[in-house]
Write a protein that holds these residues in place. Structure first.
Motif, PDB file in Angstrom:
ATOM      1  N   GLU A   1       0.841  -1.243  -0.089  1.00 17.60           N
ATOM      2  CA  GLU A   1       0.074   0.065  -0.003  1.00 17.60           C
ATOM      3  C   GLU A   1       0.975   1.180  -0.060  1.00 17.60           C
ATOM      4  OE1 GLU A   1      -3.718   1.958   2.417  1.00 17.60           O
ATOM      5  OE2 GLU A   1      -2.814   0.206   3.189  1.00 17.60           O
ATOM      6  N   LEU A   2       1.029   1.930  -1.111  1.00 12.74           N
ATOM      7  CA  LEU A   2       1.903   3.122  -1.372  1.00 12.74           C
ATOM      8  C   LEU A   2       1.242   4.206  -0.543  1.00 12.74           C
ATOM      9  CD1 LEU A   2       2.810   2.482  -4.912  1.00 12.74           C
ATOM     10  CD2 LEU A   2       3.970   1.673  -3.061  1.00 12.74           C
ATOM     11  N   ARG A   3      -0.129   4.417  -0.673  1.00  9.16           N
ATOM     12  CA  ARG A   3      -0.503   5.726  -0.169  1.00  9.16           C
ATOM     13  C   ARG A   3      -2.115   5.468   0.068  1.00  9.16           C
ATOM     14  NH1 ARG A   3      -3.597   9.388  -2.475  1.00  9.16           N
ATOM     15  NH2 ARG A   3      -3.461   8.391  -4.468  1.00  9.16           N
ATOM     16  N   ARG A   4      -2.592   6.069   1.316  1.00 10.35           N
ATOM     17  CA  ARG A   4      -3.940   6.068   1.694  1.00 10.35           C
ATOM     18  C   ARG A   4      -4.471   7.295   1.710  1.00 10.35           C
ATOM     19  NH1 ARG A   4      -6.316   2.242   6.398  1.00 10.35           N
ATOM     20  NH2 ARG A   4      -5.327   0.542   4.922  1.00 10.35           N
ATOM     21  N   ASP A   5      -5.608   7.797   1.069  1.00 13.26           N
ATOM     22  CA  ASP A   5      -6.236   9.041   1.057  1.00 13.26           C
ATOM     23  C   ASP A   5      -7.350   8.932   1.720  1.00 13.26           C
ATOM     24  OD1 ASP A   5      -7.046  11.673   0.843  1.00 13.26           O
ATOM     25  OD2 ASP A   5      -6.192  11.928  -1.086  1.00 13.26           O
ATOM     26  N   ASP A   6      -7.697   9.112   2.638  1.00 13.68           N
ATOM     27  CA  ASP A   6      -9.127   8.900   3.489  1.00 13.68           C
ATOM     28  C   ASP A   6     -10.086  10.061   3.068  1.00 13.68           C
ATOM     29  OD1 ASP A   6      -8.555   6.534   4.916  1.00 13.68           O
ATOM     30  OD2 ASP A   6      -7.568   7.633   6.519  1.00 13.68           O
ATOM     31  N   ALA A   7      -9.721  11.305   2.769  1.00 10.70           N
ATOM     32  CA  ALA A   7     -10.408  12.504   2.254  1.00 10.70           C
ATOM     33  C   ALA A   7     -10.857  12.100   0.962  1.00 10.70           C
ATOM     34  CB  ALA A   7      -9.582  13.701   2.420  1.00 10.70           C
ATOM     35  N   ALA A   8     -10.058  11.710   0.269  1.00  4.86           N
ATOM     36  CA  ALA A   8     -10.654  10.997  -1.215  1.00  4.86           C
ATOM     37  C   ALA A   8     -11.003   9.834  -1.162  1.00  4.86           C
ATOM     38  CB  ALA A   8      -9.370  11.378  -2.174  1.00  4.86           C
ATOM     39  N   GLY A   9     -11.110   9.072  -0.346  1.00  4.19           N
ATOM     40  CA  GLY A   9     -11.791   7.584  -0.029  1.00  4.19           C
ATOM     41  C   GLY A   9     -11.102   6.739  -1.114  1.00  4.19           C
ATOM     42  N   GLU A  10      -9.702   6.521  -1.298  1.00  2.14           N
ATOM     43  CA  GLU A  10      -8.909   5.733  -2.221  1.00  2.14           C
ATOM     44  C   GLU A  10      -7.682   5.420  -1.597  1.00  2.14           C
ATOM     45  OE1 GLU A  10      -8.852   7.936  -5.621  1.00  2.14           O
ATOM     46  OE2 GLU A  10      -6.990   8.952  -5.151  1.00  2.14           O
ATOM     47  N   SER A  11      -7.184   4.534  -1.986  1.00  4.62           N
ATOM     48  CA  SER A  11      -5.570   3.913  -1.846  1.00  4.62           C
ATOM     49  C   SER A  11      -4.738   3.581  -3.105  1.00  4.62           C
ATOM     50  CB  SER A  11      -5.684   2.455  -1.052  1.00  4.62           C
ATOM     51  OG  SER A  11      -6.149   2.933   0.460  1.00  4.62           O
TER      52      SER A  11
ATOM     53  N   ARG B   1     -10.474  -1.565   9.099  1.00  2.85           N
ATOM     54  CA  ARG B   1     -10.574  -3.089   8.803  1.00  2.85           C
ATOM     55  C   ARG B   1     -11.300  -3.433   7.440  1.00  2.85           C
ATOM     56  NH1 ARG B   1     -12.526  -8.039  12.641  1.00  2.85           N
ATOM     57  NH2 ARG B   1     -12.142  -9.825  11.182  1.00  2.85           N
ATOM     58  N   ASP B   2     -12.503  -2.693   7.189  1.00  5.68           N
ATOM     59  CA  ASP B   2     -13.049  -2.787   6.146  1.00  5.68           C
ATOM     60  C   ASP B   2     -12.388  -2.194   4.754  1.00  5.68           C
ATOM     61  OD1 ASP B   2     -15.334  -3.948   7.482  1.00  5.68           O
ATOM     62  OD2 ASP B   2     -16.544  -2.097   7.457  1.00  5.68           O
ATOM     63  N   VAL B   3     -11.679  -1.096   4.987  1.00  3.64           N
ATOM     64  CA  VAL B   3     -10.594  -0.491   3.981  1.00  3.64           C
ATOM     65  C   VAL B   3      -9.526  -1.603   3.851  1.00  3.64           C
ATOM     66  CG1 VAL B   3      -8.980   1.232   3.350  1.00  3.64           C
ATOM     67  CG2 VAL B   3     -11.137   1.896   4.521  1.00  3.64           C
ATOM     68  N   TYR B   4      -9.035  -2.285   4.852  1.00  3.14           N
ATOM     69  CA  TYR B   4      -7.721  -3.162   4.686  1.00  3.14           C
ATOM     70  C   TYR B   4      -8.252  -4.173   3.794  1.00  3.14           C
ATOM     71  CZ  TYR B   4      -4.638  -6.970   5.986  1.00  3.14           C
ATOM     72  OH  TYR B   4      -4.001  -8.187   5.754  1.00  3.14           O
ATOM     73  N   GLU B   5      -9.326  -4.911   4.308  1.00  2.66           N
ATOM     74  CA  GLU B   5      -9.932  -6.161   3.469  1.00  2.66           C
ATOM     75  C   GLU B   5     -10.240  -5.988   2.294  1.00  2.66           C
ATOM     76  OE1 GLU B   5     -13.215  -7.357   5.915  1.00  2.66           O
ATOM     77  OE2 GLU B   5     -12.079  -8.242   7.404  1.00  2.66           O
ATOM     78  N   ASN B   6     -10.784  -4.503   1.954  1.00  2.00           N
ATOM     79  CA  ASN B   6     -11.201  -4.310   0.425  1.00  2.00           C
ATOM     80  C   ASN B   6      -9.873  -4.044  -0.418  1.00  2.00           C
ATOM     81  OD1 ASN B   6     -13.147  -2.972  -1.563  1.00  2.00           O
ATOM     82  ND2 ASN B   6     -12.005  -1.295  -1.387  1.00  2.00           N
ATOM     83  N   ASN B   7      -9.087  -3.458   0.217  1.00  2.00           N
ATOM     84  CA  ASN B   7      -7.454  -3.366  -0.601  1.00  2.00           C
ATOM     85  C   ASN B   7      -7.017  -4.605  -0.878  1.00  2.00           C
ATOM     86  OD1 ASN B   7      -8.092  -0.509  -0.522  1.00  2.00           O
ATOM     87  ND2 ASN B   7      -6.376  -0.310   1.233  1.00  2.00           N
ATOM     88  N   THR B   8      -7.043  -5.572   0.169  1.00  2.00           N
ATOM     89  CA  THR B   8      -6.606  -6.950  -0.022  1.00  2.00           C
ATOM     90  C   THR B   8      -7.136  -7.572  -0.933  1.00  2.00           C
ATOM     91  OG1 THR B   8      -5.841  -6.791   2.265  1.00  2.00           O
ATOM     92  CG2 THR B   8      -5.786  -8.963   1.132  1.00  2.00           C
TER      93      THR B   8
END
Length: 301
Positions: free
Chosen positions: A105-115, A154-161
């Motif tokens: 995971e290079l970058r996580r942008d919670d404001a934009a809602g994307e990784s 946790r939902d973000v992590y599982e979605n990225n994985t």
């Protein structure tokens, strides 16, 4: 006579280097470089034995549990999508040897809602490396609620994985020989069809029906899915495909309703059913009518 000196133009100074690098960061950077160098040296000193790699692959995919987790299936549009899973790709890389792979995971942008993610695979012997960088939105799509934003870490992590696993699978496949992958598919398919030869087919059919009943699927739905064949006529190939479907449902790649859609009654069928019921009612005698009296059947005074 003194002439004014022209003003000299100088380039802007370079950006200053970081004032301080922590000791932990410096140690980690040195360790990462040394680890990569050591892995390359070991791979060159102990090159893979392709014959041994094929033998290890055949032994691995003769296991029923691994063969069942090697394939997936889900509906898309009017057809089905079939392929190999990330477990299949990782096991191939393990048996082939001297291959590193990973998902970062290079970058996580919670404001934009994307990784921003990166999937990569590297053959240390041939120095062949494949990588891809992609963006994963922090959303989940469902048929009931549509687009659902994800906020829990946790939902973000599982979605990225889950999204990264598909890219990682393709990166691993790109550094492996095609013939090696095809042989592994043949062994896994053979194991699914014949790997439980010590158990009678009737027992395998009964276990298959029980497994789907636990998922909420009836025998009638299974028989309709198998082109209308009754359960006692299922072949080993039918059982193997049903096992793949069951594993895909358990992993959440497909739902029961998508794989076994409910049969909808059409308007024409409803009209025909009412007509048949009316015809049956008119043909049958109505027991509520009074019976006609025959002469002499009345009461005598």
């Amino acid at each position: 006579m003194n002439y004014p000196v022209a003003e000299q133009q100088f380039a802007a100074p370079a950006a200053p280097a970081p004032a301080f690098i922590g000791q932990g960061t410096a140690v980690e950077q040195s360790r990462a470089v040394a680890e990569v160098q050591a892995a390359v040296i070991v791979a060159r000193q102990f090159p893979r034995n392709e014959a041994l790699a094929v033998q290890k692959m055949r032994t691995a995919f003769r296991q029923q549990t691994l063969a069942a987790r090697s394939f997936f299936r889900f509906n898309r549009g009017d057809g089905n999508v079939n392929g190999e899973t990330i477990q299949f790709a990782r096991e191939l890389a393990r048996c082939w040897g001297n291959i590193h792979h990973g998902l970062n995971e290079l970058r996580r942008d919670d404001a934009a809602g994307e990784s921003e993610m990166q999937a990569w695979a590297w053959d240390l012997e041939s120095n062949e490396r494949a990588s891809t960088t992609f963006v994963v939105p922090h959303v989940r799509f469902t048929k009931t609620s549509g687009r659902k934003p994800l906020e829990d870490p946790r939902d973000v992590y599982e979605n990225n994985t889950n999204n990264g696993a598909r890219r990682l699978r393709e990166m691993i496949f790109s550094v492996l020989p095609d013939w090696y992958r095809e042989q592994a598919k043949e062994v896994a398919n053979y194991t699914l069809e014949n790997g439980q030869g010590d158990r009678p087919r009737s027992q395998r059919i009964a276990d298959c029906i029980t497994a789907f009943e636990n998922l909420g699927v009836t025998v009638q739905q299974l028989e309709e899915n198998r082109a209308g064949r009754t359960s006692e006529k299922w072949t080993n190939l039918d059982l193997a495909q049903l096992q793949i479907i069951a594993e895909s449902i358990r992993r959440g790649e497909v739902t029961v309703d998508e794989e076994f859609p409910q049969q909808h009654v059409t308007a024409a069928e409803v009209v025909q059913q009412h007509a048949e019921q009316a015809a049956t009612a008119s043909a049958a005698p109505n027991s509520s009518w009074p019976k006609a009296r025959t002469p002499g059947s009345g009461a005598t005074s």
